[in-house]
Design a protein around this motif. Structure first.
Motif, PDB file in Angstrom:
ATOM      1  N   ALA A   1      -8.521  -0.656  -3.176  1.00 25.42           N
ATOM      2  CA  ALA A   1      -8.169   0.578  -3.025  1.00 25.42           C
ATOM      3  C   ALA A   1      -7.818   0.935  -1.834  1.00 25.42           C
ATOM      4  CB  ALA A   1      -9.319   1.436  -3.669  1.00 25.42           C
ATOM      5  N   LYS A   2      -6.734   1.866  -1.447  1.00 23.54           N
ATOM      6  CA  LYS A   2      -6.159   2.288  -0.256  1.00 23.54           C
ATOM      7  C   LYS A   2      -6.616   3.591  -0.062  1.00 23.54           C
ATOM      8  CE  LYS A   2      -2.486  -0.481   1.410  1.00 23.54           C
ATOM      9  NZ  LYS A   2      -1.623  -0.512   2.325  1.00 23.54           N
ATOM     10  N   PRO A   3      -6.913   4.137   1.182  1.00 28.34           N
ATOM     11  CA  PRO A   3      -7.404   5.495   1.645  1.00 28.34           C
ATOM     12  C   PRO A   3      -6.322   6.456   1.600  1.00 28.34           C
ATOM     13  CG  PRO A   3      -7.024   4.119   3.751  1.00 28.34           C
ATOM     14  CD  PRO A   3      -7.045   3.271   2.498  1.00 28.34           C
ATOM     15  N   ALA A   4      -6.432   7.703   1.547  1.00 26.09           N
ATOM     16  CA  ALA A   4      -5.585   8.732   1.241  1.00 26.09           C
ATOM     17  C   ALA A   4      -4.501   8.549   2.442  1.00 26.09           C
ATOM     18  CB  ALA A   4      -6.066  10.189   1.500  1.00 26.09           C
ATOM     19  N   GLY A   5      -3.257   8.734   2.174  1.00 22.84           N
ATOM     20  CA  GLY A   5      -2.046   8.785   3.122  1.00 22.84           C
ATOM     21  C   GLY A   5      -1.280   7.233   3.367  1.00 22.84           C
ATOM     22  N   GLU A   6      -2.182   6.203   2.638  1.00 27.54           N
ATOM     23  CA  GLU A   6      -1.550   5.064   2.965  1.00 27.54           C
ATOM     24  C   GLU A   6      -0.750   4.511   1.473  1.00 27.54           C
ATOM     25  OE1 GLU A   6      -4.030   1.603   4.436  1.00 27.54           O
ATOM     26  OE2 GLU A   6      -4.679   3.028   6.036  1.00 27.54           O
TER      27      GLU A   6
END
Length: 595
Positions: free
Chosen positions: A341-346
């Motif tokens: 999972a990628k963080p917010a904004g990526e």
């Protein structure tokens, strides 16, 4: 107090109104109450069994736009597996499609019968013509016994093909549980109630029309107005005369409605919202619709493999133009290539799971092995979550333009082009390039009475995006090519528009400036070419790596800046991009270039 009955099959949706005398399905010349539809559905199912259709058989249905088609579809899913057919497709193609699905019997109704059944018969398909009579031959319980009882939640009841815009279409099996879960999710997202009347403008051979247009209102025990002629004028007439409270459509239909509504400022309607899905909704179009109709426009995100809805903006609370909202009934993650999972904004790939999601493609082990990361289905879409939890789409993974290693998301360019007041619609696509592999092209539809040239548009786009994202070729077309549901077809667009009027050829020098003229003069000297336009590509003009090094040296000598040699393959591969890069590096507040 008794708990409400569980709704796990399509027949359960109908059973909710099995005793209701209120109108459920209606059109310009007829209407049916809930109790009629329940009885008719079971009677048509029984008639299919009497004609030799076995349980769980695959049955084709030529999809019209009337009540007859809706009832036939509900009946087929009750007794077997429905394979909806687009009647506008050439018959030979329909035949190949049915062969790939293993379908031997096709149902036609009073609103679709005609030459198509004769043509299908010549292709070796058995055609059954069903007349949806309002008089039931047997009571529902006897009909249910005749067909062998009610279907089970995990029985497959629908087969649909993916759009096939990027590869061979895959066949998606959907169960009763998949469909009813999605119908429930949509109904709850839109706060549908028995007082709501939806206008069905999407075809029933597409998951959008089938689930959002038909099954979700049935879940809410509301009513559905089926529109025989799905033209903008007919949509507006229905809104004015038929007590419609909502409708869901693709953006191309919304464009047409907005254009027509603009000429009818006195439009009266009972809408409480409008929904958009199946293709990206431009924020400018959303604003136009809300201005003309005076109601919220809700953008949602769906796909066939998820039985339609996956995410949606809400009717209450925050809505963000350009976002498809928050997860609405399914789990959604944005992940990297390893599934982390990628963080917010990526930006990453969007994956989903939930009860509305198919368990896998039909008879396609290869597709299934690449489509799932553990229990998560890969959507093929790129996007990101913002800090508020709203999902934003960047584009299809297979539609990303790889321009010499620089990745361009077509939708990002679409959105900027459509900010220009002259541009009504835009579609960015990949064009072939001999050195870079791919470059950026775009097709635009111009607003009536507006005029624009490529130079102006390219400068406009360069104010918002990096130079390598600016389209090198822009063509003006009367309309964007669309699939049968009105969804623009991005893949293969270069071949479709070849030969279209290219505004760069008509006004190739529009928008130049003094710096740009000086850059072009250096290019002419290095390449020994008299005519060079601001958007001509260095390597398209015959340049090679040795000439590229000489050009970089000339730029340093004349303009006092040192461009990275790699920039000639990306942001500075055309005079306008090079002049932009030089101007940026000459700014006193810029210490080093950013590419």
């Amino acid at each position: 107090m008794d708990s409400p009955p569980q709704v796990e099959t399509v027949l359960d949706l109908l059973a909710k109104k099995r005793t209701s005398s209120t109108t459920t399905l209606l059109g310009p010349n007829s209407c049916m109450a809930g109790l009629e539809i329940y009885a008719l559905t079971l009677n048509v199912s029984a008639a299919l069994v009497e004609n030799g259709i076995g349980a769980r058989s695959r049955i084709g249905l030529v999809c019209g736009t009337g009540i007859e088609t809706a009832v036939a579809l509900l009946a087929i899913t009750t007794v077997g597996v429905c394979v909806p057919i687009n009647p506008t497709v050439p018959v030979d193609e329909i035949g190949r499609y049915l062969d790939s699905m293993g379908v031997h019997t096709v149902v036609v109704t009073d609103d679709t019968a005609g030459s198509i059944d004769e043509s299908l018969a010549r292709l070796g398909k058995r055609c059954l013509r069903i007349s949806v009579s309002r008089e039931s031959r047997v009571d529902p319980e006897a009909a249910l016994e005749l067909i062998g009882g009610a279907p089970e939640p995990d029985d497959v009841c629908l087969l649909l093909a993916t759009s096939g815009t990027t590869s061979k279409p895959k066949i998606v099996p959907l169960t009763h549980r998949n469909l009813t879960t999605s119908a429930r999710n949509i109904s709850r997202t839109l706060l549908l109630s028995p007082e709501d009347r939806g206008l069905l403008v999407m075809p029933l051979f597409h998951i959008h029309g089938l689930v959002a247009g038909l099954l979700a209102p049935l879940y809410a025990e509301g009513s559905i107005y089926l529109l025989p002629n799905q033209q903008p004028a007919d949509i507006l007439a229905a809104l004015e005369k038929s007590a419609i409270t909502w409708y869901s459509a693709v953006p191309t239909i919304h464009y047409a409605v907005a254009d027509m509504a603009a000429s009818r400022p006195a439009l009266r309607h009972g809408l409480r919202f409008v929904r958009s899905s199946s293709a990206p909704l431009a924020p400018t179009l959303m604003a136009r619709l809300e201005e003309f109709l005076g109601v919220p426009v809700i953008e949602a995100y769906g796909m066939t493999e998820a039985s339609h809805q996956m995410a949606s903006n809400a009717l209450t609370g925050s809505r963000i133009a350009g976002s498809v909202g928050k997860p609405a009934g399914v789990e959604i993650r944005v992940v990297d290539s390893a599934g982390v999972a990628k963080p917010a904004g990526e930006v990453g790939e969007i994956v989903i799971r939930g009860d509305s999601v198919t368990a896998g493609y039909l008879d396609n082990a290869e597709a299934n092995s690449s489509a799932f990361i553990e229990s998560w289905l890969r959507t093929g879409d790129q996007g990101f979550f913002d800090e508020g939890g709203f999902l934003h789409l960047s584009g299809r993974t297979k539609e990303i333009i790889n321009r010499g290693g620089e990745k361009v998301f077509p939708r990002e360019v679409d959105d900027v082009l459509m900010r220009h007041p002259a541009v009504a619609q835009a579609l960015t696509f990949s064009i072939r390039h001999p050195r870079l592999g791919e470059d950026v092209g775009a097709a635009i539809v111009v607003n009536p009475g507006a005029h624009v040239n490529t130079g102006e548009l390219q400068i406009f786009v360069s104010n918002y995006l990096a130079p390598f994202k600016v389209p090198r070729r822009i063509v003006v077309v009367p309309e964007l090519p669309k699939g049968p549901t009105g969804k623009p077809q991005r893949v293969g667009m270069e071949d479709r528009v070849n030969g279209s009027a290219d505004v760069r050829l008509a006004q190739r020098d529009a928008g130049k400036n003094e710096l740009e003229d000086s850059v072009i003069a250096e290019w002419r000297q290095i390449l020994d070419i008299a005519e060079i336009s601001p958007m001509d590509d260095f390597f398209h003009l015959g340049g090679d790596s040795i000439q590229a090094v000489r050009l970089i040296g000339k730029v340093e000598e004349r303009f006092g800046v040192t461009l990275p040699i790699a920039s000639i393959f990306t942001s500075a591969s055309f005079p306008r991009g090079m002049s932009h890069a030089i101007a940026e590096m000459q700014r006193p507040d810029i210490a080093t270039p950013v590419f």
